[in-house]
Design an enzyme around this catalytic site. Sequence first.
Site, short mmCIF file in Angstrom:
data_model
loop_
_atom_site.label_atom_id
_atom_site.label_comp_id
_atom_site.label_asym_id
_atom_site.label_seq_id
_atom_site.Cartn_x
_atom_site.Cartn_y
_atom_site.Cartn_z
N GLY A 1 57.06 11.56 1.44
CA GLY A 1 58.10 11.55 0.40
C GLY A 1 59.15 12.64 0.52
CE1 TYR B 1 57.48 16.11 -3.29
CE2 TYR B 1 57.11 18.20 -2.17
CZ TYR B 1 57.40 17.49 -3.32
OH TYR B 1 57.63 18.17 -4.48
N GLY C 1 55.19 6.72 -13.58
CA GLY C 1 56.64 6.87 -13.73
C GLY C 1 57.40 6.57 -12.46
CB SER C 2 57.20 7.77 -8.98
OG SER C 2 55.82 7.68 -8.83
CE LYS D 1 59.97 12.79 -12.59
NZ LYS D 1 59.81 12.18 -11.27
CB SER E 1 59.07 22.52 -8.18
OG SER E 1 60.31 21.89 -7.97
P1 NDP Z 1 51.92 9.24 -12.77
O1 NDP Z 1 50.87 10.19 -13.24
O2 NDP Z 1 52.95 8.77 -13.74
O3 NDP Z 1 51.18 7.90 -12.15
C1 NDP Z 1 50.15 7.99 -11.20
C2 NDP Z 1 49.62 6.57 -10.90
O4 NDP Z 1 48.66 6.71 -9.83
C3 NDP Z 1 48.88 5.89 -12.04
O5 NDP Z 1 49.16 4.52 -12.00
C4 NDP Z 1 47.41 6.16 -11.74
O6 NDP Z 1 46.53 5.14 -12.17
C5 NDP Z 1 47.40 6.16 -10.23
N1 NDP Z 1 46.37 7.01 -9.63
C6 NDP Z 1 46.17 8.33 -9.86
N2 NDP Z 1 45.20 8.80 -9.06
C7 NDP Z 1 44.75 7.75 -8.32
C8 NDP Z 1 43.74 7.60 -7.33
N3 NDP Z 1 43.00 8.63 -6.93
N4 NDP Z 1 43.57 6.37 -6.78
C9 NDP Z 1 44.33 5.31 -7.17
N5 NDP Z 1 45.29 5.39 -8.11
C10 NDP Z 1 45.51 6.60 -8.69
O7 NDP Z 1 52.60 9.95 -11.52
P2 NDP Z 1 54.08 9.77 -10.93
O8 NDP Z 1 54.35 8.32 -10.75
O9 NDP Z 1 55.06 10.54 -11.71
O10 NDP Z 1 53.93 10.49 -9.50
C11 NDP Z 1 53.03 9.97 -8.55
C12 NDP Z 1 53.12 10.78 -7.26
O11 NDP Z 1 54.41 10.68 -6.68
C13 NDP Z 1 52.83 12.28 -7.45
O12 NDP Z 1 52.03 12.71 -6.38
C14 NDP Z 1 54.22 12.89 -7.38
O13 NDP Z 1 54.18 14.22 -6.91
C15 NDP Z 1 54.91 11.97 -6.36
N6 NDP Z 1 56.38 11.92 -6.53
C16 NDP Z 1 57.15 12.22 -5.42
C17 NDP Z 1 58.54 12.17 -5.50
C18 NDP Z 1 59.36 12.48 -4.31
O14 NDP Z 1 60.57 12.74 -4.45
N7 NDP Z 1 58.80 12.45 -3.11
C19 NDP Z 1 59.23 11.82 -6.78
C20 NDP Z 1 58.33 11.49 -7.86
C21 NDP Z 1 56.94 11.56 -7.71
P3 NDP Z 1 45.99 5.03 -13.73
O15 NDP Z 1 47.06 4.27 -14.46
O16 NDP Z 1 44.73 4.28 -13.60
O17 NDP Z 1 45.81 6.44 -14.21
#
Ligand code: NDP
Length: 260
Positions: A224, A204, A120-121, A61, A13
């Site tokens: 990001g 990012y 979540g995001s 979260k 982080s």
């Molecule tokens: P979650 O684990 O809540 O959700 C991830 C989603 O991505 C799910 O819908 C999942 O699908 C899908 N997924 C995972 N792997 C793959 C893949 N290889 N191919 C296609 N779909 C995939 O994660 P978050 O939403 O919390 O975070 C997502 C990303 O965003 C992370 O990398 C995080 O670091 C980044 N992030 C960046 C922020 C910023 O400030 N720049 C803020 C918040 C997050 P399924 O439902 O099928 O599992």
Amino acid sequence: MQFAVIGNPIAHSLSPILHNCAFKALGIAGFYGRYLLEKDTSFYFLRSLHLKGANITVPFKEIAFQSCDEVFGVAREIGAVNTIVFDKGKMLGYNTDALGFYQCVESLNPKNALIIGAGGSAKAIACILNTKRIPPTIINRSAARLEAFKSFECATFENFTPKIPYDLIINTTPAGLTDSSLPMDSAVLAPLLKASKFAFDLVYGKQTPFLNLAKSLNVTHSDGKQMLINQAILAFEIFMESQNISINQETLRHSMQNIL
Ligand code: NDP
């Protein structure tokens, strides 16, 4: 006055760098650390850390939302909290991811958006775009998580044959973070990107295959990093307001903007 970011994993982080830099620039005696919370630990344990506030990251979260005594603003609609303030024994929750994202794209005046991923995001982004009357469409590789988007009145797809172009294409999946995968089939994604105005990846610190594809198609794109900075600035403002400390906004912005 201590603050921390709480998650699992947490070593990567960048939040401590951003917040400690702001404390230094503003001349405030504060410290911001990181805390690895074991996944099966009760979230109520946080109350015993004597923090004034905290940021919450993956995978806590939603549990943070459920554990707060009161939740404010867009966090209530999203059902996820990334910023917590401890106030007279009460845990108060906010979400700064949503606005942090929106600040990155508002100047583009998008008419619509495609969000890839349903975690979540994605929820935070869908929620803020709806609020700003920019209709989001969600596509996810599996169906289960799409259920949560029904209450946002979004179009959701598991398999997708695009019928219209999207101004904004947002990758909210971690695809390409540790491998070379795209978040969806390139035969579908490439024409969508080509017809879009802007491609945004939440990841990012890495040029993902998604961003590489956008670049190869001459589509304006961004990772990001700015969203991370924006959500940290908004969280810092909430922390200081909770302590009745007034701050120079320009100094705060400048300190966080230039450290990463
Ligand atoms: P979650 O684990 O809540 O959700 C991830 C989603 O991505 C799910 O819908 C999942 O699908 C899908 N997924 C995972 N792997 C793959 C893949 N290889 N191919 C296609 N779909 C995939 O994660 P978050 O939403 O919390 O975070 C997502 C990303 O965003 C992370 O990398 C995080 O670091 C980044 N992030 C960046 C922020 C910023 O400030 N720049 C803020 C918040 C997050 P399924 O439902 O099928 O599992």
